[in-house]
Write a protein that holds these residues in place. Structure first.
Motif, PDB file in Angstrom:
ATOM      1  N   GLN A  73       0.816  -1.210   0.000  1.00  0.00           N
ATOM      2  CA  GLN A  73       0.000   0.000   0.000  1.00  0.00           C
ATOM      3  C   GLN A  73       0.856   1.268   0.000  1.00  0.00           C
ATOM      4  N   GLY A  74       1.898   1.273  -0.823  1.00  0.00           N
ATOM      5  CA  GLY A  74       2.740   2.447  -0.972  1.00  0.00           C
ATOM      6  C   GLY A  74       3.754   2.652   0.140  1.00  0.00           C
ATOM      7  N   ARG A  75       3.824   1.735   1.077  1.00  0.00           N
ATOM      8  CA  ARG A  75       4.775   1.844   2.187  1.00  0.00           C
ATOM      9  C   ARG A  75       5.772   0.703   2.122  1.00  0.00           C
ATOM     10  N   THR A  76       6.976   0.969   2.631  1.00  0.00           N
ATOM     11  CA  THR A  76       8.036  -0.023   2.629  1.00  0.00           C
ATOM     12  C   THR A  76       8.218  -0.577   4.029  1.00  0.00           C
ATOM     13  N   TYR A  77       8.403  -1.888   4.115  1.00  0.00           N
ATOM     14  CA  TYR A  77       8.590  -2.584   5.386  1.00  0.00           C
ATOM     15  C   TYR A  77       9.846  -3.443   5.299  1.00  0.00           C
ATOM     16  N   ASN A  78      10.719  -3.341   6.302  1.00  0.00           N
ATOM     17  CA  ASN A  78      11.889  -4.222   6.390  1.00  0.00           C
ATOM     18  C   ASN A  78      11.485  -5.499   7.111  1.00  0.00           C
ATOM     19  N   ILE A  79      11.841  -6.635   6.552  1.00  0.00           N
ATOM     20  CA  ILE A  79      11.509  -7.920   7.169  1.00  0.00           C
ATOM     21  C   ILE A  79      12.358  -8.106   8.424  1.00  0.00           C
ATOM     22  N   THR A  80      11.690  -8.378   9.550  1.00  0.00           N
ATOM     23  CA  THR A  80      12.399  -8.574  10.820  1.00  0.00           C
ATOM     24  C   THR A  80      12.329 -10.014  11.307  1.00  0.00           C
ATOM     25  N   GLY A  81      11.382 -10.794  10.813  1.00  0.00           N
ATOM     26  CA  GLY A  81      11.266 -12.173  11.247  1.00  0.00           C
ATOM     27  C   GLY A  81      10.419 -12.995  10.291  1.00  0.00           C
ATOM     28  N   ILE A  82      10.797 -14.258  10.153  1.00  0.00           N
ATOM     29  CA  ILE A  82      10.066 -15.166   9.271  1.00  0.00           C
ATOM     30  C   ILE A  82       9.750 -16.436  10.050  1.00  0.00           C
ATOM     31  N   MET A  92       3.853 -19.086   5.295  1.00  0.00           N
ATOM     32  CA  MET A  92       4.842 -18.477   6.165  1.00  0.00           C
ATOM     33  C   MET A  92       4.303 -17.145   6.660  1.00  0.00           C
ATOM     34  N   GLU A  93       4.688 -16.808   7.882  1.00  0.00           N
ATOM     35  CA  GLU A  93       4.285 -15.554   8.487  1.00  0.00           C
ATOM     36  C   GLU A  93       5.518 -14.666   8.575  1.00  0.00           C
ATOM     37  N   ILE A  94       5.406 -13.485   8.002  1.00  0.00           N
ATOM     38  CA  ILE A  94       6.526 -12.548   7.960  1.00  0.00           C
ATOM     39  C   ILE A  94       6.185 -11.345   8.823  1.00  0.00           C
ATOM     40  N   ARG A  95       7.069 -11.029   9.756  1.00  0.00           N
ATOM     41  CA  ARG A  95       6.920  -9.810  10.546  1.00  0.00           C
ATOM     42  C   ARG A  95       7.813  -8.762   9.920  1.00  0.00           C
ATOM     43  N   ALA A  96       7.257  -7.574   9.696  1.00  0.00           N
ATOM     44  CA  ALA A  96       8.015  -6.527   9.037  1.00  0.00           C
ATOM     45  C   ALA A  96       7.728  -5.187   9.695  1.00  0.00           C
ATOM     46  N   LEU A  97       8.769  -4.380   9.790  1.00  0.00           N
ATOM     47  CA  LEU A  97       8.702  -3.071  10.438  1.00  0.00           C
ATOM     48  C   LEU A  97       8.679  -1.991   9.377  1.00  0.00           C
TER      49      LEU A  97
END
Length: 105
Positions: A73-82, A92-97
Motif C-alpha cells: 500500500q505504498g509503504r516499505t517494510y523491512n523484514i524482521t522475522g520469518i 509463512m508468516e513474515i513480521r516486518a517493520l
C-alpha cells in the motif's frame, strides 16, 4: 489472502559519483493477508519501539530472507522475522517493520 504485496531484494549498486547506494529489485508480487499486531504482541513490540510492525501471511516461498523488504500500500517494510508455520512449507508468516520517510526503521 486479499492484499497484494511486492517482495523486494535490496541490492548494493555504485552510483554515477562512485558511492555505494541500495537499489530495491522486485523479487515477486504475491497475495497476502496483512494484519496489525494486537494484544500481547503489540505491547511487546511497543516496548522496543517497533509498534509499526505488520504481520504478512503468504504461501511458502523458499527464497525469502530477512535482508529483503516488502512494499505494501505504498509503504516499505523491512523484514524482521520469518516463521515457517509448523515447518510444513505451505504458508509463512513474515513480521516486518515499517520504514519511515527518512529510510529508518
Amino acid at each position: 489472502m486479499r492484499q497484494r504485496i511486492t517482495i523486494q531484494r535490496v541490492m548494493p549498486v555504485i552510483n554515477e559519483n562512485g558511492f555505494e547506494t541500495e537499489l530495491p529489485q522486485v523479487l515477486k508480487t504475491v497475495w497476502a493477508e496483512a494484519t496489525n499486531l494486537h494484544g500481547k504482541e503489540y505491547f511487546e513490540a511497543k516496548s522496543v519501539q517497533e509498534e509499526n510492525t505488520v504481520k504478512f501471511t503468504i504461501r511458502f516461498l523458499e527464497e525469502i530472507d530477512q535482508t529483503m523488504q516488502i512494499l505494501f500500500q505504498g509503504r516499505t517494510y523491512n523484514i524482521t522475522g520469518i516463521d515457517h508455520i509448523k515447518y510444513r512449507n505451505r504458508y509463512m508468516e513474515i513480521r516486518a517493520l515499517e520504514v519511515d520517510v527518512n529510510g529508518q526503521d
